[in-house]
Structure formats: structure tokens, C-alpha cells
Design a protein around this motif. Structure first.
Motif, PDB file in Angstrom:
ATOM      1  N   TRP A   1       6.798   0.701  -6.061  1.00  0.00           N
ATOM      2  CA  TRP A   1       5.902   0.712  -4.671  1.00  0.00           C
ATOM      3  C   TRP A   1       6.776   1.755  -3.838  1.00  0.00           C
ATOM      4  O   TRP A   1       6.111   2.398  -3.333  1.00  0.00           O
ATOM      5  CB  TRP A   1       5.641  -0.606  -4.269  1.00  0.00           C
TER       6      TRP A   1
ATOM      7  N   GLU B   1      -5.666   0.638   3.731  1.00  0.00           N
ATOM      8  CA  GLU B   1      -6.171   0.381   2.404  1.00  0.00           C
ATOM      9  C   GLU B   1      -5.264  -0.766   1.741  1.00  0.00           C
ATOM     10  O   GLU B   1      -4.131  -0.964   1.910  1.00  0.00           O
ATOM     11  CB  GLU B   1      -5.725   1.733   1.632  1.00  0.00           C
TER      12      GLU B   1
ATOM     13  N   TYR C   1      -4.396  -3.099  -1.826  1.00  0.00           N
ATOM     14  CA  TYR C   1      -3.964  -2.907  -3.137  1.00  0.00           C
ATOM     15  C   TYR C   1      -3.679  -4.375  -3.527  1.00  0.00           C
ATOM     16  O   TYR C   1      -2.778  -4.893  -3.267  1.00  0.00           O
ATOM     17  CB  TYR C   1      -2.895  -2.003  -3.380  1.00  0.00           C
ATOM     18  N   GLN C   2      -4.386  -4.753  -4.516  1.00  0.00           N
ATOM     19  CA  GLN C   2      -4.491  -6.095  -5.161  1.00  0.00           C
ATOM     20  C   GLN C   2      -3.152  -6.028  -6.211  1.00  0.00           C
ATOM     21  O   GLN C   2      -3.695  -5.496  -7.235  1.00  0.00           O
ATOM     22  CB  GLN C   2      -5.661  -6.780  -5.662  1.00  0.00           C
ATOM     23  N   SER C   3      -2.064  -6.266  -5.774  1.00  0.00           N
ATOM     24  CA  SER C   3      -0.945  -6.159  -6.656  1.00  0.00           C
ATOM     25  C   SER C   3      -0.678  -7.237  -7.583  1.00  0.00           C
ATOM     26  O   SER C   3       0.006  -7.089  -8.669  1.00  0.00           O
ATOM     27  CB  SER C   3       0.253  -5.765  -6.089  1.00  0.00           C
TER      28      SER C   3
ATOM     29  N   GLU D   1      -1.134  -9.028  -2.107  1.00  0.00           N
ATOM     30  CA  GLU D   1      -1.629  -7.737  -1.868  1.00  0.00           C
ATOM     31  C   GLU D   1      -0.859  -6.879  -1.094  1.00  0.00           C
ATOM     32  O   GLU D   1       0.122  -7.354  -0.166  1.00  0.00           O
ATOM     33  CB  GLU D   1      -2.936  -8.050  -1.350  1.00  0.00           C
TER      34      GLU D   1
ATOM     35  N   LYS E   1      -4.195   4.704   4.971  1.00  0.00           N
ATOM     36  CA  LYS E   1      -4.749   5.837   4.261  1.00  0.00           C
ATOM     37  C   LYS E   1      -4.412   7.050   4.589  1.00  0.00           C
ATOM     38  O   LYS E   1      -4.664   7.856   3.809  1.00  0.00           O
ATOM     39  CB  LYS E   1      -6.291   5.524   4.508  1.00  0.00           C
TER      40      LYS E   1
ATOM     41  N   HIS F   1       3.985   2.318   3.744  1.00  0.00           N
ATOM     42  CA  HIS F   1       3.644   1.023   3.409  1.00  0.00           C
ATOM     43  C   HIS F   1       3.937   0.155   4.814  1.00  0.00           C
ATOM     44  O   HIS F   1       4.737  -0.013   5.232  1.00  0.00           O
ATOM     45  CB  HIS F   1       4.957   0.584   2.257  1.00  0.00           C
TER      46      HIS F   1
END
Length: 144
Positions: free
Chosen positions: A38, A61, A63-65, A70, A75, A80
Motif C-alpha cells: 500500500w 475514496e 478501498y475494502q482491503s 478498509e 482522491k 493514504h
């Protein structure tokens, strides 16, 4: 609640700002393969419980990790912003985002068994393998 008790941070471009009222000043380094992929290295994160506020949420945004976590990012600039546990909405925010970091101390490292040989932190820390970390959770939570 006084704003002097809020630790503030923002993304690189300033489109998203965060405020945390309940943060742990002990930084954790996560060396798991997913965190390294990541961010290109260990994730140095501050545990902020669930009391995190956002400004500029339309620029976030998610992200379902995994099934249980998540990751959020800006965006616009890609910064991060957080790693969040879905079950209890517990946030871990990258330490480098905070406007003030004088009180932070690198205290522990997790997934030490996945840390590559090419880097090492000089700080003396508590270290846990992935298996030791997952042993603290129920069997249904054992995925990254």
C-alpha cells in the motif's frame, strides 16, 4: 470539547483534513505485505479509536482491503489517510500526516516476521509476529 485537544492532520493537497480526539501517542509499525504494498514500506500508524472527524469527505475514496478492514485515501492527491477496522470503526492514521508529532514514540512493530531484511528501525520496540497478533482476536478475524 476544546479544539486544543484535537490532533489535526491533512492530506498532501489539503483537500481532506482529519481531527482525532482520542489518539495513542505510541506509534506502531506494521510490516505486513499488504501495508508495504500500500505505501511502499512499513506503515507507521497512530491508533485513534473511533473519534475521528473529516473535512472534505467528498474527496475520500475507500478501498475494502479485507473482510474486516478498509483503507482510505485522498482522491485528488492519493495520500493514504487511514486504515480502519470495520467492526468497531477503529482508525489507524499514518503518523506522518499529523501537523505535530513531537509526542509520538515508536513503541511496537507488528508482522515482524514479514519485515524484509533491507531495512531495520534502530528504536528498541515490542515486536509481534502476525500469528501473535491474530492470537489476540477471534478465529473469524484472522485475515489481513
Amino acid at each position: 470539547m476544546s479544539t486544543s485537544n484535537i490532533a489535526s492532520c491533512s492530506c498532501l493537497c489539503g483537500a481532506v483534513s482529519l481531527g482525532a480526539t482520542n489518539l495513542n501517542h505510541q506509534i506502531a509499525a506494521c510490516h505486513c505485505n499488504m501495508c508495504r504494498k500500500w505505501g511502499g514500506g512499513a506503515l507507521l500508524a497512530v491508533e485513534c479509536a473511533s473519534e475521528v472527524t473529516f473535512s472534505g469527505e467528498e474527496n475520500i475514496e475507500i478501498y475494502q482491503s479485507s473482510e474486516w478492514a478498509e483503507r482510505g485515501f485522498c482522491k485528488k492527491c492519493g495520500t493514504h489517510l487511514f486504515y480502519r477496522l470495520k467492526q468497531n470503526h477503529q482508525y489507524y492514521i499514518p503518523a506522518g500526516l499529523f501537523d505535530s508529532s513531537e509526542a509520538f514514540v515508536l513503541e511496537h512493530q507488528i508482522f515482524i516476521d514479514e519485515k524484509p531484511e533491507y531495512y531495520s528501525f534502530a528504536n528498541k520496540t515490542k515486536n509481534m509476529t502476525g500469528a501473535e497478533l491474530f492470537a489476540q482476536f477471534s478465529p473469524s478475524d484472522q485475515s489481513q
